[in-house]
Write a protein that holds these residues in place. Sequence first.
Motif, PDB file in Angstrom:
ATOM      1  N   GLY A   1      45.365  35.746  47.495  1.00  0.00           N
ATOM      2  CA  GLY A   1      45.360  36.109  47.140  1.00  0.00           C
ATOM      3  C   GLY A   1      45.670  37.863  48.706  1.00  0.00           C
ATOM      4  O   GLY A   1      45.884  38.421  48.175  1.00  0.00           O
TER       5      GLY A   1
ATOM      6  N   GLU B   1      38.602  47.048  36.716  1.00  0.00           N
ATOM      7  CA  GLU B   1      40.317  46.559  36.197  1.00  0.00           C
ATOM      8  C   GLU B   1      40.268  47.908  36.481  1.00  0.00           C
ATOM      9  O   GLU B   1      42.471  48.233  36.346  1.00  0.00           O
ATOM     10  CB  GLU B   1      39.675  46.710  34.769  1.00  0.00           C
ATOM     11  CG  GLU B   1      40.571  45.813  33.599  1.00  0.00           C
ATOM     12  CD  GLU B   1      40.821  45.530  32.445  1.00  0.00           C
ATOM     13  OE1 GLU B   1      41.766  45.611  31.881  1.00  0.00           O
ATOM     14  OE2 GLU B   1      39.489  45.710  32.334  1.00  0.00           O
TER      15      GLU B   1
ATOM     16  N   GLU C   1      48.682  38.174  49.269  1.00  0.00           N
ATOM     17  CA  GLU C   1      49.234  39.530  48.228  1.00  0.00           C
ATOM     18  C   GLU C   1      49.277  40.745  48.841  1.00  0.00           C
ATOM     19  O   GLU C   1      49.758  41.753  48.774  1.00  0.00           O
ATOM     20  CB  GLU C   1      49.272  38.744  46.722  1.00  0.00           C
ATOM     21  CG  GLU C   1      49.671  37.532  46.647  1.00  0.00           C
ATOM     22  CD  GLU C   1      49.296  37.092  44.987  1.00  0.00           C
ATOM     23  OE1 GLU C   1      48.782  38.465  44.319  1.00  0.00           O
ATOM     24  OE2 GLU C   1      48.749  36.324  44.482  1.00  0.00           O
TER      25      GLU C   1
ATOM     26  N   HIS D   1      51.251  43.764  49.301  1.00  0.00           N
ATOM     27  CA  HIS D   1      51.171  45.174  48.020  1.00  0.00           C
ATOM     28  C   HIS D   1      50.631  45.978  48.625  1.00  0.00           C
ATOM     29  O   HIS D   1      51.852  47.142  48.403  1.00  0.00           O
ATOM     30  CB  HIS D   1      49.806  44.415  47.237  1.00  0.00           C
ATOM     31  CG  HIS D   1      49.501  45.491  46.551  1.00  0.00           C
ATOM     32  ND1 HIS D   1      50.697  45.544  45.428  1.00  0.00           N
ATOM     33  CD2 HIS D   1      48.612  46.179  45.861  1.00  0.00           C
ATOM     34  CE1 HIS D   1      50.053  47.072  44.394  1.00  0.00           C
ATOM     35  NE2 HIS D   1      49.181  47.149  44.595  1.00  0.00           N
TER      36      HIS D   1
ATOM     37  N   GLY E   1      42.333  35.279  43.153  1.00  0.00           N
ATOM     38  CA  GLY E   1      43.268  35.055  42.181  1.00  0.00           C
ATOM     39  C   GLY E   1      41.790  34.116  41.565  1.00  0.00           C
ATOM     40  O   GLY E   1      40.452  33.683  42.172  1.00  0.00           O
ATOM     41  N   GLU E   2      41.396  33.844  40.488  1.00  0.00           N
ATOM     42  CA  GLU E   2      40.274  32.997  39.805  1.00  0.00           C
ATOM     43  C   GLU E   2      38.818  33.223  40.198  1.00  0.00           C
ATOM     44  O   GLU E   2      37.959  33.446  39.997  1.00  0.00           O
ATOM     45  CB  GLU E   2      40.109  31.672  40.903  1.00  0.00           C
ATOM     46  CG  GLU E   2      42.323  30.359  40.376  1.00  0.00           C
ATOM     47  CD  GLU E   2      41.588  29.460  41.355  1.00  0.00           C
ATOM     48  OE1 GLU E   2      39.944  29.129  41.095  1.00  0.00           O
ATOM     49  OE2 GLU E   2      42.681  28.886  40.678  1.00  0.00           O
TER      50      GLU E   2
ATOM     51  N   HIS F   1      44.669  42.766  41.680  1.00  0.00           N
ATOM     52  CA  HIS F   1      44.181  41.777  40.771  1.00  0.00           C
ATOM     53  C   HIS F   1      45.406  40.616  40.964  1.00  0.00           C
ATOM     54  O   HIS F   1      46.184  40.463  40.559  1.00  0.00           O
ATOM     55  CB  HIS F   1      43.126  41.628  39.824  1.00  0.00           C
ATOM     56  CG  HIS F   1      42.714  42.430  38.715  1.00  0.00           C
ATOM     57  ND1 HIS F   1      42.174  42.333  37.877  1.00  0.00           N
ATOM     58  CD2 HIS F   1      41.600  43.489  39.935  1.00  0.00           C
ATOM     59  CE1 HIS F   1      41.126  43.276  37.747  1.00  0.00           C
ATOM     60  NE2 HIS F   1      40.761  43.879  38.984  1.00  0.00           N
ATOM     61  N   ALA F   2      45.438  39.728  42.271  1.00  0.00           N
ATOM     62  CA  ALA F   2      46.098  38.694  42.675  1.00  0.00           C
ATOM     63  C   ALA F   2      45.694  37.500  41.597  1.00  0.00           C
ATOM     64  O   ALA F   2      45.073  37.280  41.323  1.00  0.00           O
ATOM     65  CB  ALA F   2      45.820  38.991  44.180  1.00  0.00           C
ATOM     66  N   GLY F   3      46.715  37.179  42.593  1.00  0.00           N
ATOM     67  CA  GLY F   3      47.206  36.166  41.460  1.00  0.00           C
ATOM     68  C   GLY F   3      47.312  34.668  41.874  1.00  0.00           C
ATOM     69  O   GLY F   3      46.383  34.120  40.886  1.00  0.00           O
ATOM     70  N   ALA F   4      47.236  34.329  43.329  1.00  0.00           N
ATOM     71  CA  ALA F   4      46.572  33.402  44.114  1.00  0.00           C
ATOM     72  C   ALA F   4      44.855  33.726  44.602  1.00  0.00           C
ATOM     73  O   ALA F   4      44.967  34.472  44.432  1.00  0.00           O
ATOM     74  CB  ALA F   4      47.917  33.112  45.610  1.00  0.00           C
ATOM     75  N   SER F   5      44.470  32.311  44.164  1.00  0.00           N
ATOM     76  CA  SER F   5      43.005  32.304  44.890  1.00  0.00           C
ATOM     77  C   SER F   5      42.943  32.013  45.835  1.00  0.00           C
ATOM     78  O   SER F   5      43.651  32.167  47.034  1.00  0.00           O
ATOM     79  CB  SER F   5      42.482  30.615  44.455  1.00  0.00           C
ATOM     80  OG  SER F   5      43.091  29.565  44.702  1.00  0.00           O
TER      81      SER F   5
ATOM     82  N   ASP G   1      35.419  37.472  45.936  1.00  0.00           N
ATOM     83  CA  ASP G   1      35.735  36.725  43.531  1.00  0.00           C
ATOM     84  C   ASP G   1      34.621  36.976  43.216  1.00  0.00           C
ATOM     85  O   ASP G   1      34.806  36.545  42.183  1.00  0.00           O
ATOM     86  CB  ASP G   1      36.062  35.503  44.108  1.00  0.00           C
ATOM     87  CG  ASP G   1      35.083  34.653  45.131  1.00  0.00           C
ATOM     88  OD1 ASP G   1      35.084  33.371  44.012  1.00  0.00           O
ATOM     89  OD2 ASP G   1      34.393  35.175  45.840  1.00  0.00           O
TER      90      ASP G   1
END
Length: 757
Positions: free
Chosen positions: A223, A208, A226, A230, A197-198, A215-219, A179
């Motif tokens: 994440g 990127e 996820e 994925h 996430g975060e 790039h996960a949404g959940a922290s 992170d």
Amino acid sequence: MLLATDLDGTFLAGDPENRLKLYRLIVAHPEIDLVFVTGRGLEAVLPLLSDPTIPQPDYIICDVGCTVVHGASQQAIQPLQGEIDELWPGEQVVESALSSFEGLQRQEVPQERRVSYFCDNDLVSEDMLARVSALSCDVLFSAGKYLDILPRGVNKGRTLSRLVEHLGVDPESVLVAGDTLNDLSMYQHEFKGVCVGESEAGLLAATEHQARVLHAGASGCGGILEAFEHFGYLGHLGIEAEIPDYMNRGKSDLVIVYHRLPYEEVVENGELIRRRPKSPNGIIPTLLSFFSDGKAGSWVAWSVDDPDLGPFQTHTEVDTSRYEKLVAARVALSEEDVEIFYKRFSKEAFWPTLHTFWERATFRDDHWQVYLKVNRLFAERAAEEAAENAVVWIHDYNLWMVPAYLREMRPDLTIAFFHHTYFPSADVFNVLPWRREIIGSLLQCDHIGFHIPRQAENFVDVARGVTPLEVTHKMGCAPRFLTYGCAVGLDEMSTEITVNDRKIGLGAHPVGLDLNRVRTALSDQSVIAQMETLREEFKDVRLILSVERLDFTKGIIEKLQAYERILNEHPELKTKVTLMLICVPAAAGMTIYEELLSQIEQTVGRINGQFAQVGWTPVQFFFRALPFEELVAYYTIADVMWITPLRDGLNLVAKEYIATQGLTQGSGVLVLSEFAGAAAELRGAILANPHHPQDLADTCYYALAISRSEARNRLSEAFEVVCRYDIEYWGREFINEVERRRATKLNKILAIGHRAA
């Protein structure tokens, strides 16, 4: 697969439900290799290894890649560690090279093979980089304030890549998670990756355009979950299908977890019969009383599973007329399980250590495995019985590991633990090979009770050596407890500690006495008759009474030697005083006490052989368990009660004597070891040091010599304590504190839910 994850902000972060889900997933799949990859030093990682809710890593890469060890042993992985060591010039060399740069502040954290500073961005100059380069080292600057000087080419990603190569793992099966920009090097080795996430903006920008990085949404752990979905790990059925449903919730609002059933089991004519205990201790009726109002509850205890007695019954009634909704939930153990778990391991490893006799302890890993198995069975049964957000109250050292298993299975529960035995200081407790696991388990509780403040504070000292903690509340011990008046006294105790954002309550709750039980015995006609007989028998002799269980912690040999000293130093007492030593045998099968019994018998024989006269026996030795009613009769006529264990958690016999003397308006004197827990509570007792032979003799002689008025005054002080802080007070005080903790937890959960809504 191999999951290589950063800790802070990643594997230790995220929604609690996602953390639990990921941790359970990893535990359920031993084929997943778990690698902690962290900037922390190894010393700072060790507390995580004692947290039973966190999966144990197979490997640990710490110090930003400079240290690589096995997860189980924390020993270096060679030749990888040797390669890194050869590149490192040494801490003093680095410090000396950078000493002229003002504004650098050395980080006070455990670390090896690296030097870390706090500094502002403008301090990282060309001159500094040149000096570091001249040492064949690299500079890693992150988060605008952290400066790490590392061996050249060494970082999280490089060390992880070498580990993957060393293990022969397919790089395609590796998933990295992080992170912060500090983790960037892990994403530069063609592994699949997830920025949870975060994550720090710099890390997201740097990864990127990497197709293999999500790039996960959940922290945090969310994440990582996820990423599992994925990248298609664990098959097409998905994560939910892979996570076992540990337990179905039960209906009990209060679950008692105790090593004994609330009734006796006996086999008669090949049939298992259940009956009320003939002489129950005061704790069991008190615990049962919590169910007398119709509260739904379960009592979890073990019972031997004997195939000859038919199918094992998990649930039995306790007493439907008194406790309508209480059931006994029995844990099936084999005879061998009981032999190892209780009679051997608990008594040969834990019991001596707890009472500071670690040199007598025997530690066997195979026995520890049986202990773990039994504790897990207890936890599984408790988890099945408990309703949503119920209270589970666990009792004593036999069940130390139950909280660890139970917290993993049922995070909703409020877990309470009461430690009935003495809890020693850190230098003693740390002798136990499994201290980290035990303390890690106890730290899953919401409230832990001990008899006296000293024992609670000892626990804090031990826990502090296992994991970082903060004492968030303290209180004075007076006037409830002695402060400086005895060996186990204390002026101030910790009543709350915080570990990993969890608040854990600590309490001093000395077990009280059931005075009604003493009153009932005193009104029994057979007891009254026996009292008259004993008064006649001892009318011309002062009686010193000692009632102890056969155990080396009780100081029986030391007491006998002190009595011998008294007779030698005060010959006028010959024929005028008798020591009655009632020694209760250990449980059947406890062979470790056979040598002690032989020593006691020899010492008694020597004293009687030396001093006995016609019509007078200096020591009367009874090696048997006497009914409580008969003991009460002896309590009434004893001039001195001599209770001098070398170490004891509390000692209820001392309270029984005080209660009996107080209820009969007696003037008996209690001589009590200052190393018994009761010494911190019972004012009026004459305190003795059982490790000092002369003091042991002098205090007993003083008790024989004091005036009746002083004896009555001392008895009055102690009797007031026994009456006020009885067994009902103990149970009510403890459960009230647990319920307060439970309410605080539930309010916190509700508040989080409202904010989320």
